[in-house]
Design an enzyme around this catalytic site. Sequence first.
Site, PDB file in Angstrom:
ATOM      1  N   ASP A  11      42.104   4.170 -20.354  1.00  0.00           N
ATOM      2  CA  ASP A  11      40.901   4.499 -19.596  1.00  0.00           C
ATOM      3  C   ASP A  11      40.515   5.943 -19.958  1.00  0.00           C
ATOM      4  O   ASP A  11      41.344   6.694 -20.481  1.00  0.00           O
ATOM      5  CB  ASP A  11      41.220   4.378 -18.098  1.00  0.00           C
ATOM      6  CG  ASP A  11      40.130   4.952 -17.234  1.00  0.00           C
ATOM      7  OD1 ASP A  11      38.963   4.586 -17.435  1.00  0.00           O
ATOM      8  OD2 ASP A  11      40.446   5.789 -16.354  1.00  0.00           O
ATOM      9  N   ASP A  13      37.722   8.304 -17.910  1.00  0.00           N
ATOM     10  CA  ASP A  13      37.441   9.213 -16.789  1.00  0.00           C
ATOM     11  C   ASP A  13      38.573   9.161 -15.771  1.00  0.00           C
ATOM     12  O   ASP A  13      38.912   8.098 -15.246  1.00  0.00           O
ATOM     13  CB  ASP A  13      36.115   8.854 -16.138  1.00  0.00           C
ATOM     14  CG  ASP A  13      34.953   9.068 -17.098  1.00  0.00           C
ATOM     15  OD1 ASP A  13      35.093   9.923 -17.986  1.00  0.00           O
ATOM     16  OD2 ASP A  13      33.931   8.387 -16.962  1.00  0.00           O
TER      17      ASP A  13
HETATM   18  C1  XBP Z   1      34.404   5.981 -14.535  1.00  0.00           C
HETATM   19  C2  XBP Z   1      32.992   5.778 -14.143  1.00  0.00           C
HETATM   20  C3  XBP Z   1      31.883   6.349 -14.911  1.00  0.00           C
HETATM   21  C4  XBP Z   1      31.632   7.839 -14.760  1.00  0.00           C
HETATM   22  C5  XBP Z   1      30.230   8.179 -15.174  1.00  0.00           C
HETATM   23  O1  XBP Z   1      34.685   5.348 -15.759  1.00  0.00           O
HETATM   24  O2  XBP Z   1      32.738   5.073 -13.193  1.00  0.00           O
HETATM   25  O3  XBP Z   1      30.729   5.704 -14.457  1.00  0.00           O
HETATM   26  O4  XBP Z   1      31.774   8.274 -13.422  1.00  0.00           O
HETATM   27  O5  XBP Z   1      29.939   7.773 -16.486  1.00  0.00           O
HETATM   28  P1  XBP Z   1      36.204   5.089 -16.379  1.00  0.00           P
HETATM   29  P2  XBP Z   1      28.476   7.188 -16.881  1.00  0.00           P
HETATM   30  O6  XBP Z   1      37.220   5.586 -15.389  1.00  0.00           O
HETATM   31  O7  XBP Z   1      36.277   3.599 -16.585  1.00  0.00           O
HETATM   32  O8  XBP Z   1      36.232   5.839 -17.693  1.00  0.00           O
HETATM   33  O9  XBP Z   1      27.467   7.993 -16.122  1.00  0.00           O
HETATM   34  O10 XBP Z   1      28.392   7.382 -18.378  1.00  0.00           O
HETATM   35  O11 XBP Z   1      28.469   5.729 -16.454  1.00  0.00           O
HETATM   36 MG    MG Z   2      39.205   6.040 -14.578  1.00  0.00          MG
END
Ligand code: XBP
Ligand code: MG
Length: 267
Positions: A11, A13
């Site tokens: 993953d 973020d």
């Molecule tokens: C986490 C999310 C993302 C980010 C924002 O993603 O929910 O939406 O908060 O990114 P992960 P975008 O943990 O799966 O990486 O604005 O580009 O959607």
């Molecule tokens: Mg995440």
Amino acid sequence: MSNELSALIFDVDGTLADNEQQGHRVAFNRAFADTGLDWYWDEPTYARLLEVYGGKERIRHFIAAHRPDFDPPADSEAFVQELHALKTRHYIGLVESGVIPLRPGVGRLLREAREACLQLAIASTTTRDNVAALLTHALGQDSMGWFAALACGDEAPRKKPAPDVYELVLARLGLPPSRCLAIEDSESGLAAATAAGLITVITVNEATRDQDFSAAAIVLDQLGEPGCGFKVLAGDARGARLVDVALLRRLHSAFSAGGKAGYHRGV
Ligand code: XBP
Ligand code: MG
């Protein structure tokens, strides 16, 4: 061995970087200001909004739940797309300014996995350009090439907690879930990975620490660096202090053989 660990799927973020509050949230607020909107997401508000996965989905949810009378200047879907594209530009600017480092142990583990000939992959809700910016800024221009497969943002039909993004990355890797292991930070991410059949390691952050990770192979506070090991929050690391390839192979083989019970019996 047919079920030998062949790939690590990360993953982004919250897992590769602790980037939601000081990265994505700031970028959303800058995009709102640029657009002349009086919206401002403070940290507690944003922590609640994180329950909605995906930036465009989060904006749509905010309008529906908190600004029901908002009248977008144009077609509302085009408005959300443009606002989100602006937010992506701000996010990339923040990454390039150096305010979003990788979490401890991430660069170390990626390099060790490459040396051990494990394939690397990404399964992220966030936009692919954001992933590319984060990786190239932290690990160098060639680092996108370290990853055998990526599945990001709108490339999968449904966002986490649906398994789609993991199923897509597995298809792109050409591997069954039994040959892979996922590394996640959130309950929704864990739900997505386990629904796709993946054994999953969790590294929590402040926003996810209290979530339900009972389906995880192990729950840690970080991957750890030499001299600053992880804390085990649930599960058994058998004395290890760092997440390295050896620990991941051990977890994968034990959980493949007998799930949690097998691991605790020492399979
Ligand atoms: C986490 C999310 C993302 C980010 C924002 O993603 O929910 O939406 O908060 O990114 P992960 P975008 O943990 O799966 O990486 O604005 O580009 O959607
Ligand atoms: Mg995440």
